[in-house]
Design a protein around this motif. Structure first.
Motif, PDB file in Angstrom:
ATOM      1  N   ILE A  97       1.087  -0.814  -0.004  1.00  0.00           N
ATOM      2  CA  ILE A  97      -0.167   0.053   0.004  1.00  0.00           C
ATOM      3  C   ILE A  97       0.450   1.087  -0.008  1.00  0.00           C
ATOM      4  O   ILE A  97       0.698   2.204  -0.543  1.00  0.00           O
ATOM      5  N   ARG A 127      -4.283  11.642  -1.960  1.00  0.00           N
ATOM      6  CA  ARG A 127      -3.992   9.909  -1.721  1.00  0.00           C
ATOM      7  C   ARG A 127      -3.303   9.353  -0.802  1.00  0.00           C
ATOM      8  O   ARG A 127      -3.557   8.785  -0.467  1.00  0.00           O
ATOM      9  N   TYR A 177      -5.081   6.571   1.591  1.00  0.00           N
ATOM     10  CA  TYR A 177      -4.568   5.546   1.316  1.00  0.00           C
ATOM     11  C   TYR A 177      -3.595   5.559   3.273  1.00  0.00           C
ATOM     12  O   TYR A 177      -3.169   4.312   3.729  1.00  0.00           O
ATOM     13  N   VAL A 203      -6.524   3.817   4.774  1.00  0.00           N
ATOM     14  CA  VAL A 203      -6.561   2.679   4.190  1.00  0.00           C
ATOM     15  C   VAL A 203      -5.624   1.496   5.243  1.00  0.00           C
ATOM     16  O   VAL A 203      -6.282  -0.140   5.610  1.00  0.00           O
ATOM     17  N   TYR A 238      -7.634  -4.548   1.495  1.00  0.00           N
ATOM     18  CA  TYR A 238      -6.601  -4.550   0.809  1.00  0.00           C
ATOM     19  C   TYR A 238      -6.312  -4.757  -0.763  1.00  0.00           C
ATOM     20  O   TYR A 238      -5.453  -3.699  -1.620  1.00  0.00           O
ATOM     21  N   ALA A 272      -7.582  -1.858  -2.448  1.00  0.00           N
ATOM     22  CA  ALA A 272      -7.140  -0.428  -2.665  1.00  0.00           C
ATOM     23  C   ALA A 272      -6.118  -0.718  -3.257  1.00  0.00           C
ATOM     24  O   ALA A 272      -6.004  -0.685  -4.206  1.00  0.00           O
ATOM     25  N   GLY A 294      -5.790   1.847  -6.966  1.00  0.00           N
ATOM     26  CA  GLY A 294      -4.432   2.342  -6.920  1.00  0.00           C
ATOM     27  C   GLY A 294      -3.301   1.971  -8.581  1.00  0.00           C
ATOM     28  O   GLY A 294      -2.451   3.047  -8.823  1.00  0.00           O
TER      29      GLY A 294
END
Length: 387
Positions: A67, A94, A98, A101, A139, A142, A146
């Motif tokens: 990530i 961003r 994240y 996340v 996970y 994302a 991404g």
């Protein structure tokens, strides 16, 4: 090792410009890649699990690193594609997204660990935990979104990037993200297969190869704008030396015919001149040699060469090159034999535009001059005519 070398390579630039967010993100990309693939080494993975006292914690750390890698990549492409005042708000958005996340993943994994199980049942209980299943969905979601975002942005900005090596780097980065999506598809396939008591063993080698290639393409893509121009200079020098060698047979023949074309003594200082200057002079001297040979250029030779070239399957520019080479070979022979045609032709100029086009044209003519069977056939046929 490759990502570590790339990190050390870019750290030199970071020391000179520590406030550039794109450069910071680039160094972060290589640092995360280095840590991630180091953790993939089984001995290191086991050591981390043992030190932290949590089974399989190395894998969880790796997923967090993935990530972070996505965050860093997005920051790089956003900074490369726009001025700082435009790019920074997009990067900040961003980063916050994240970061949330990562925080949610940490909470979900902690809740999954909180399930009271025996040590030997740890892995099974973790996999069955609803918190861990949500963790994996978050996970993979994302990561997939991404990498798709990185691929989209890289491909879009590659179309408008001003520098050739920057365009190539962005396209390679887009390709690495596309391979990353293959990894994502494999991991999603693992989750779906588990619902049907099936394993994804048969596609696992594909997933591993794709994620490995993705990492290598990331390193090349994000560094190539820096070292690519130097590669162009080096390859350009190699090509210019090759051009000098290719022009030599034609130049030597014209020099023997008209030594005055050499404005610099070919046995003296000319060899010590810079490569570009030597090549430029050789092109000019060949053209001067062609002009000196003009009284011996027989227009009928061109017709003979064209006829034999067509019979040999040549057409277009290939045929034009052979015709010009044949005219020069025959003219040089006629000059040496003291034969002058009744009507002289003009110096060929096919393919000539700027210096680069002229150089390309003369290289092809020189290769045909010394090695074309059609040119040899024209020489033999016109020799019989003179006899």
């Amino acid at each position: 090792m490759v990502s570590l070398i790339a990190l050390l390579y870019k750290l030199r630039d970071l020391r000179r410009d520590r406030r550039e967010p794109g450069l910071l993100a680039l160094c972060a990309t290589f640092a995360v890649l280095t840590i991630t693939y180091t953790l993939f080494i089984p001995v290191v993975w086991a050591w981390v699990d043992r030190v932290l006292g949590v089974p399989n914690i190395g894998g969880i750390i790796n997923q967090g690193m993935v990530i972070l890698l996505t965050m860093a990549q997005l920051s790089v492409v956003l900074r490369w594609s726009a001025p700082a005042e435009v790019a920074w708000p997009r990067i900040r958005y961003r980063l916050w997204l994240y970061s949330l996340v990562l925080g949610a993943m940490a909470v979900l994994y902690a809740l999954a660990l909180a399930t009271e199980v025996q040590d030997h049942e740890y892995v099974l209980a973790l996999v069955r935990s609803p918190y861990y299943q949500v963790y994996l969905v978050l996970y993979l979601g994302a990561y997939t979104l991404g990498q798709a975002d990185v691929m989209r942005l890289c491909w879009r900005y590659a179309k408008v990037a001003g520098r050739p090596w920057l365009r190539r780097g962005l396209r390679l980065a887009a390709a690495s993200s596309a391979l990353g999506l293959v990894y994502s598809a494999g991991r999603i396939g693992d989750l779906v297969a588990a619902l049907f008591d099936y394993t994804g063993e048969w596609w696992e080698p594909v997933v591993q190869v794709c994620i490995g290639l993705a990492a290598l393409l990331k390193v090349v893509g994000w560094t190539i704008p820096g070292w690519g121009p130097r590669l162009s200079v080096a390859l350009g020098a190699v090509d210019r030396r090759r051009a000098l060698r290719e022009l030599t047979p034609l130049w030597q023949a014209l020099y023997r015919s008209a030594p005055d074309i050499a404005l610099i003594d070919p046995l003296g200082g000319g060899q010590r001149q810079k490569l570009d200057f030597r090549l430029y002079r050789k092109v000019i001297e060949i053209r001067d040699g062609q002009l000196a040979l003009r009284p011996y250029l027989d227009p009928e030779v061109a017709g003979t060469a064209r006829r034999l070239g067509v019979a040999a399957g040549l057409s277009g520019s290939e045929l034009d090159v052979v015709v010009e080479a044949a005219r020069l070979r025959v003219a040089l022979r006629d000059q040496a034999e003291g034969y002058r045609p009744e009507h002289s032709g003009s110096v060929g100029s096919d393919g000539v535009g700027d210096l680069a086009e002229e150089l390309s044209w003369l290289r092809r003519v020189s290769r045909a001059f010394s090695g074309s069977p059609v040119v040899a056939a024209v020489l033999a046929e016109t020799s019989r005519e003179h006899a």
